[in-house]
Design a protein around this motif. Structure first.
Motif, short mmCIF file in Angstrom:
data_model
loop_
_atom_site.label_atom_id
_atom_site.label_comp_id
_atom_site.label_asym_id
_atom_site.label_seq_id
_atom_site.Cartn_x
_atom_site.Cartn_y
_atom_site.Cartn_z
N UNK A 211 0.67 -1.08 0.16
CA UNK A 211 0.18 0.08 0.02
C UNK A 211 0.67 1.72 0.03
N UNK A 212 0.52 2.32 -0.91
CA UNK A 212 0.91 3.39 -0.77
C UNK A 212 0.92 4.00 0.65
N UNK A 213 1.37 4.34 1.39
CA UNK A 213 1.10 5.19 2.19
C UNK A 213 2.13 6.31 2.52
N UNK A 214 1.40 7.68 2.87
CA UNK A 214 2.28 9.00 3.00
C UNK A 214 1.56 10.17 4.09
N UNK A 215 1.93 10.83 4.41
CA UNK A 215 2.04 11.98 5.89
C UNK A 215 3.05 13.04 6.12
N UNK A 216 2.56 13.52 6.68
CA UNK A 216 3.37 15.14 6.91
C UNK A 216 4.80 14.55 7.52
N UNK A 217 5.02 13.19 8.45
CA UNK A 217 5.70 12.90 9.05
C UNK A 217 6.79 11.30 9.17
N UNK A 218 8.27 11.75 9.00
CA UNK A 218 9.05 10.94 8.29
C UNK A 218 10.44 11.28 9.35
N UNK A 219 10.89 9.89 10.18
CA UNK A 219 11.66 10.27 10.77
C UNK A 219 12.51 9.09 11.08
N UNK A 220 14.06 8.91 11.84
CA UNK A 220 14.46 7.86 11.79
C UNK A 220 14.34 7.40 13.03
N UNK A 221 13.57 7.34 14.08
CA UNK A 221 13.59 7.49 15.24
C UNK A 221 12.28 6.45 15.41
N UNK A 222 12.77 4.88 15.65
CA UNK A 222 11.09 4.25 15.89
C UNK A 222 10.17 4.97 17.83
N UNK A 223 10.86 4.84 19.22
CA UNK A 223 10.12 6.12 19.41
C UNK A 223 9.65 7.06 19.50
N UNK A 224 10.35 8.06 18.22
CA UNK A 224 9.82 9.33 18.13
C UNK A 224 8.01 8.57 17.23
N UNK A 225 8.46 7.68 16.44
CA UNK A 225 7.23 7.13 15.65
C UNK A 225 6.39 6.92 17.01
N UNK A 226 6.17 6.58 18.32
CA UNK A 226 5.84 5.52 19.05
C UNK A 226 5.28 6.92 19.66
N UNK A 227 6.19 8.31 20.11
CA UNK A 227 4.89 8.85 20.84
C UNK A 227 4.20 10.21 18.97
N UNK A 228 5.07 10.32 18.34
CA UNK A 228 3.63 10.78 17.85
C UNK A 228 2.46 10.60 17.49
N UNK A 229 2.87 8.86 17.39
CA UNK A 229 1.06 7.93 17.28
C UNK A 229 0.68 8.34 18.71
N UNK A 230 1.04 8.33 19.99
CA UNK A 230 0.28 8.54 21.12
C UNK A 230 -0.30 9.84 21.00
N UNK A 231 0.15 10.78 20.57
CA UNK A 231 0.05 12.60 20.58
C UNK A 231 -0.99 12.88 19.05
N UNK A 232 -1.90 11.74 19.27
CA UNK A 232 -2.97 11.39 18.32
C UNK A 232 -2.27 12.00 16.22
N UNK A 233 -1.19 11.75 15.83
CA UNK A 233 -0.59 12.33 14.46
C UNK A 233 -0.63 11.42 13.74
#
Length: 293
Positions: A211-233
Protein backbone atom coordinates in the motif's frame (compact mmCIF):
# COMPACT_ATOMS: atom_id res chain seq x y z
CA UNK A 1 59.39 -17.67 14.38
CA UNK A 2 60.91 -14.26 15.07
CA UNK A 3 59.00 -12.46 12.34
CA UNK A 4 55.67 -13.36 13.98
CA UNK A 5 56.70 -11.27 16.97
CA UNK A 6 57.76 -8.48 14.62
CA UNK A 7 54.36 -8.63 12.91
CA UNK A 8 52.73 -7.90 16.28
CA UNK A 9 55.12 -4.97 16.79
CA UNK A 10 54.30 -3.63 13.32
CA UNK A 11 50.55 -3.82 14.01
CA UNK A 12 50.99 -1.91 17.27
CA UNK A 13 52.98 0.84 15.52
CA UNK A 14 50.21 1.30 12.96
CA UNK A 15 47.47 1.28 15.59
CA UNK A 16 49.31 3.87 17.70
CA UNK A 17 50.17 5.86 14.56
CA UNK A 18 53.80 6.15 15.52
CA UNK A 19 56.78 4.55 17.19
CA UNK A 20 56.65 6.57 20.40
CA UNK A 21 53.11 5.58 21.37
CA UNK A 22 53.72 1.97 20.38
CA UNK A 23 56.97 1.82 22.33
CA UNK A 24 55.20 3.13 25.45
CA UNK A 25 52.37 0.63 25.01
CA UNK A 26 54.82 -2.23 24.55
CA UNK A 27 57.18 -1.01 27.31
CA UNK A 28 60.04 -1.16 24.82
CA UNK A 29 62.74 1.38 23.93
CA UNK A 30 61.79 3.39 20.86
CA UNK A 31 65.14 2.63 19.25
CA UNK A 32 64.65 -1.11 19.68
CA UNK A 33 61.19 -0.97 18.16
CA UNK A 34 62.43 1.04 15.19
CA UNK A 35 65.26 -1.42 14.64
CA UNK A 36 62.89 -4.41 14.75
CA UNK A 37 60.55 -2.85 12.16
CA UNK A 38 63.49 -1.98 9.93
CA UNK A 39 64.65 -5.60 10.19
CA UNK A 40 61.14 -6.77 9.27
CA UNK A 41 61.14 -4.56 6.18
CA UNK A 42 64.57 -5.89 5.21
CA UNK A 43 63.45 -9.50 5.59
CA UNK A 44 60.38 -8.86 3.43
CA UNK A 45 62.29 -6.80 0.89
CA UNK A 46 59.72 -3.98 0.80
CA UNK A 47 59.29 -0.70 2.67
CA UNK A 48 56.20 -0.84 4.87
CA UNK A 49 56.26 2.65 6.40
CA UNK A 50 57.06 6.16 5.26
CA UNK A 51 58.71 7.79 8.28
CA UNK A 52 58.74 11.54 8.98
CA UNK A 53 59.76 13.42 12.11
CA UNK A 54 56.11 13.85 13.11
CA UNK A 55 54.25 10.75 11.93
CA UNK A 56 54.34 7.51 9.95
CA UNK A 57 52.32 6.56 6.88
CA UNK A 58 51.71 3.15 5.38
CA UNK A 59 53.05 2.36 1.95
CA UNK A 60 50.88 0.38 -0.44
CA UNK A 61 52.72 -2.77 0.60
CA UNK A 62 52.43 -1.73 4.24
CA UNK A 63 48.64 -1.35 3.98
CA UNK A 64 48.28 -4.83 2.50
CA UNK A 65 50.62 -6.33 5.10
CA UNK A 66 48.79 -4.58 7.95
CA UNK A 67 45.38 -5.91 6.86
CA UNK A 68 46.73 -9.45 6.90
CA UNK A 69 48.84 -9.10 10.04
CA UNK A 70 46.22 -7.54 12.29
CA UNK A 71 43.92 -10.55 11.87
CA UNK A 72 46.74 -12.99 12.60
CA UNK A 73 47.81 -11.02 15.67
CA UNK A 74 44.23 -10.69 16.93
CA UNK A 75 43.53 -14.39 16.49
CA UNK A 76 46.72 -15.27 18.35
CA UNK A 77 45.75 -12.93 21.19
CA UNK A 78 42.25 -14.41 21.37
CA UNK A 79 43.63 -17.94 21.38
CA UNK A 80 45.64 -17.14 24.51
CA UNK A 81 42.74 -15.24 26.06
CA UNK A 82 40.20 -17.99 25.43
CA UNK A 83 42.49 -20.60 26.95
CA UNK A 84 42.84 -18.44 30.03
CA UNK A 85 39.10 -17.94 30.21
CA UNK A 86 38.59 -21.67 30.52
CA UNK A 87 39.82 -21.19 34.08
CA UNK A 88 38.02 -17.93 34.83
CA UNK A 89 34.72 -16.22 34.27
CA UNK A 90 34.54 -13.63 31.45
CA UNK A 91 35.74 -10.19 32.49
CA UNK A 92 36.98 -6.93 31.08
CA UNK A 93 35.41 -4.01 29.23
CA UNK A 94 32.61 -4.79 26.77
CA UNK A 95 32.06 -1.99 24.25
CA UNK A 96 28.82 -2.13 22.25
CA UNK A 97 26.97 0.13 19.83
CA UNK A 98 23.19 -0.13 20.31
CA UNK A 99 20.14 1.42 18.59
CA UNK A 100 18.60 3.95 20.99
CA UNK A 101 14.95 2.88 21.24
CA UNK A 102 15.60 -0.84 20.96
CA UNK A 103 18.21 -0.59 23.72
CA UNK A 104 15.94 1.35 26.06
CA UNK A 105 12.90 -0.88 25.61
CA UNK A 106 14.22 -4.37 24.84
CA UNK A 107 17.85 -4.49 25.94
CA UNK A 108 17.99 -2.52 29.21
CA UNK A 109 16.34 -5.23 31.37
CA UNK A 110 18.38 -7.94 29.64
CA UNK A 111 21.61 -6.02 30.19
CA UNK A 112 20.73 -5.67 33.87
CA UNK A 113 20.26 -9.45 34.09
CA UNK A 114 23.49 -10.11 32.18
CA UNK A 115 25.48 -7.74 34.38
CA UNK A 116 24.33 -9.56 37.51
CA UNK A 117 25.31 -12.91 36.01
CA UNK A 118 28.78 -11.66 34.99
CA UNK A 119 29.99 -9.18 37.63
CA UNK A 120 33.51 -9.14 36.19
CA UNK A 121 32.39 -7.44 32.96
CA UNK A 122 32.29 -3.64 32.69
CA UNK A 123 30.22 -1.91 30.03
CA UNK A 124 30.67 0.99 27.62
CA UNK A 125 27.55 1.51 25.49
CA UNK A 126 27.19 3.93 22.59
CA UNK A 127 23.52 4.49 21.77
CA UNK A 128 23.20 5.73 18.22
CA UNK A 129 21.01 5.13 15.15
CA UNK A 130 24.08 5.11 12.91
CA UNK A 131 26.26 2.15 12.02
CA UNK A 132 29.48 2.12 14.03
CA UNK A 133 32.72 1.34 12.21
CA UNK A 134 34.06 -1.85 13.78
CA UNK A 135 37.41 -1.33 12.06
CA UNK A 136 38.24 2.15 13.34
CA UNK A 137 35.87 2.64 16.30
CA UNK A 138 36.65 1.05 19.68
CA UNK A 139 33.61 -1.26 19.59
CA UNK A 140 33.42 -5.01 20.23
CA UNK A 141 29.91 -5.62 18.89
CA UNK A 142 27.23 -3.65 17.07
CA UNK A 143 23.53 -4.46 17.54
CA UNK A 144 21.28 -3.28 14.72
CA UNK A 145 17.66 -3.67 13.57
CA UNK A 146 17.11 -4.51 9.90
CA UNK A 147 19.08 -6.51 7.37
CA UNK A 148 22.81 -5.82 7.67
CA UNK A 149 24.61 -4.14 4.78
CA UNK A 150 26.79 -6.28 2.55
CA UNK A 151 30.24 -6.13 4.10
CA UNK A 152 33.05 -8.22 5.50
CA UNK A 153 31.47 -8.09 8.97
CA UNK A 154 30.17 -11.24 10.67
CA UNK A 155 26.40 -11.05 11.22
CA UNK A 156 24.65 -13.20 13.84
CA UNK A 157 20.85 -13.04 13.92
CA UNK A 158 19.44 -12.44 17.40
CA UNK A 159 15.68 -12.16 16.82
CA UNK A 160 12.82 -11.28 14.49
CA UNK A 161 10.50 -8.66 15.94
CA UNK A 162 6.81 -8.86 15.04
CA UNK A 163 5.30 -5.57 13.87
CA UNK A 164 1.80 -4.15 13.70
CA UNK A 165 -0.09 -0.91 13.05
CA UNK A 166 -0.93 1.41 15.92
CA UNK A 167 -2.77 4.67 16.46
CA UNK A 168 -4.20 6.59 19.40
CA UNK A 169 -7.90 6.52 20.27
CA UNK A 170 -7.91 10.31 19.78
CA UNK A 171 -6.65 10.04 16.21
CA UNK A 172 -9.09 7.24 15.37
CA UNK A 173 -12.03 9.21 16.81
CA UNK A 174 -11.31 12.01 14.34
CA UNK A 175 -10.00 10.15 11.27
CA UNK A 176 -11.90 6.90 11.61
CA UNK A 177 -10.45 3.41 11.86
CA UNK A 178 -9.28 1.67 8.66
CA UNK A 179 -10.84 -1.73 8.03
CA UNK A 180 -8.71 -2.70 5.04
CA UNK A 181 -5.10 -1.92 4.05
CA UNK A 182 -6.25 0.05 1.00
CA UNK A 183 -7.84 2.61 3.34
CA UNK A 184 -4.42 3.62 4.68
CA UNK A 185 -4.06 5.91 1.65
CA UNK A 186 -6.62 8.19 3.30
CA UNK A 187 -4.76 8.35 6.61
CA UNK A 188 -1.83 10.22 8.09
CA UNK A 189 0.85 7.53 8.21
CA UNK A 190 3.89 8.06 10.43
CA UNK A 191 6.81 6.63 8.51
CA UNK A 192 10.34 5.47 9.23
CA UNK A 193 12.90 7.11 6.96
CA UNK A 194 14.22 4.80 4.26
CA UNK A 195 13.67 3.55 0.71
CA UNK A 196 10.36 1.90 1.71
CA UNK A 197 9.00 4.88 3.65
CA UNK A 198 6.24 5.50 1.10
CA UNK A 199 5.11 1.89 0.75
CA UNK A 200 4.01 -0.52 3.47
CA UNK A 201 3.75 -4.28 3.01
CA UNK A 202 0.96 -5.99 4.95
CA UNK A 203 0.39 -9.72 5.34
CA UNK A 204 -2.55 -11.71 6.66
CA UNK A 205 -2.36 -15.49 6.71
CA UNK A 206 -1.40 -16.26 3.08
CA UNK A 207 -2.31 -12.86 1.65
CA UNK A 208 0.08 -9.98 1.07
CA UNK A 209 -0.60 -6.42 -0.06
CA UNK A 210 1.55 -3.38 -0.72
CA UNK A 211 0.00 0.00 0.00
CA UNK A 212 1.27 3.46 -0.90
CA UNK A 213 1.21 5.60 2.25
CA UNK A 214 1.90 9.23 2.93
CA UNK A 215 1.83 11.82 5.65
CA UNK A 216 3.62 14.82 7.06
CA UNK A 217 6.03 12.94 9.32
CA UNK A 218 9.05 10.86 8.32
CA UNK A 219 11.65 10.21 11.04
CA UNK A 220 14.64 7.97 11.82
CA UNK A 221 13.59 6.97 15.34
CA UNK A 222 11.15 4.23 16.32
CA UNK A 223 10.71 5.92 19.68
CA UNK A 224 9.72 9.15 17.96
CA UNK A 225 7.16 7.29 15.82
CA UNK A 226 5.67 5.77 18.95
CA UNK A 227 5.47 9.17 20.64
CA UNK A 228 3.92 10.92 17.64
CA UNK A 229 1.31 8.19 17.35
CA UNK A 230 0.39 8.55 21.03
CA UNK A 231 -0.06 12.31 20.45
CA UNK A 232 -2.89 11.70 17.94
CA UNK A 233 -0.79 12.44 14.83
CA UNK A 234 -1.39 9.30 12.78
CA UNK A 235 -0.92 5.57 12.30
CA UNK A 236 2.53 4.13 12.97
CA UNK A 237 4.13 0.82 12.01
CA UNK A 238 5.84 -0.38 15.22
CA UNK A 239 7.38 -3.52 16.70
CA UNK A 240 4.76 -5.02 19.02
CA UNK A 241 7.12 -4.96 21.99
CA UNK A 242 7.81 -1.25 21.58
CA UNK A 243 4.10 -0.44 21.43
CA UNK A 244 3.12 -2.78 24.26
CA UNK A 245 3.42 -0.30 27.13
CA UNK A 246 1.30 2.32 25.36
CA UNK A 247 -1.28 -0.31 24.44
CA UNK A 248 -1.49 -1.36 28.09
CA UNK A 249 -1.97 2.25 29.20
CA UNK A 250 -4.59 2.92 26.52
CA UNK A 251 -2.64 5.62 24.69
CA UNK A 252 -2.26 3.40 21.60
CA UNK A 253 -4.54 0.83 19.99
CA UNK A 254 -3.80 -1.86 17.43
CA UNK A 255 -5.49 -1.15 14.08
CA UNK A 256 -5.97 -3.63 11.24
CA UNK A 257 -5.40 -6.41 13.83
CA UNK A 258 -5.69 -9.16 11.21
CA UNK A 259 -2.75 -7.68 9.33
CA UNK A 260 0.92 -7.32 10.20
CA UNK A 261 4.11 -6.14 8.57
CA UNK A 262 7.05 -8.44 7.83
CA UNK A 263 9.07 -8.90 11.04
CA UNK A 264 12.23 -6.82 11.43
CA UNK A 265 15.40 -8.83 12.10
CA UNK A 266 17.93 -7.92 14.79
CA UNK A 267 21.61 -8.73 14.25
CA UNK A 268 24.84 -8.66 16.21
CA UNK A 269 27.73 -7.55 14.00
CA UNK A 270 31.38 -8.27 14.75
CA UNK A 271 34.62 -7.93 12.82
CA UNK A 272 35.66 -11.55 13.31
CA UNK A 273 34.24 -14.94 14.24
CA UNK A 274 36.89 -15.37 16.92
CA UNK A 275 35.48 -13.47 19.88
CA UNK A 276 36.65 -13.02 23.46
CA UNK A 277 34.42 -14.77 25.98
CA UNK A 278 32.81 -11.53 27.22
CA UNK A 279 31.53 -10.70 23.71
CA UNK A 280 30.55 -14.27 22.87
CA UNK A 281 28.56 -14.68 26.09
CA UNK A 282 26.82 -11.32 25.57
CA UNK A 283 25.70 -12.28 22.05
CA UNK A 284 24.57 -15.75 23.15
CA UNK A 285 22.68 -14.28 26.11
CA UNK A 286 20.79 -11.79 23.93
CA UNK A 287 19.98 -14.44 21.36
CA UNK A 288 18.46 -16.71 24.03
CA UNK A 289 16.42 -13.94 25.67
CA UNK A 290 15.28 -12.15 22.50
CA UNK A 291 14.19 -15.36 20.82
CA UNK A 292 10.79 -15.03 22.45
CA UNK A 293 10.46 -11.26 21.84
Amino acid sequence: MEYLNDMALFVEVVKKRGFRGAAESLDMPNSTLSRRISGLEKSIGLRLLHRTTRRIELTEAGQLYYERCKRIVEEARLAHEQLGEMLARPSGLLRASLPVDFANIYLAPLIAEFSREYPGIHFDFDLTPHQADLISDPVDVVIRMGEPPDSNLIARKLASLKRGFYASPGYLDVAGEPEHPAELVNHECLRMRGPDAGRWTLTSEKRSEQVAVGGRFEVNSVGMLRRLASLDLGIALLPDGIAAQDVASGSLRRVLPQWQAPPVPVYALTETRLLPAKTQRFIEFLRERLDCA
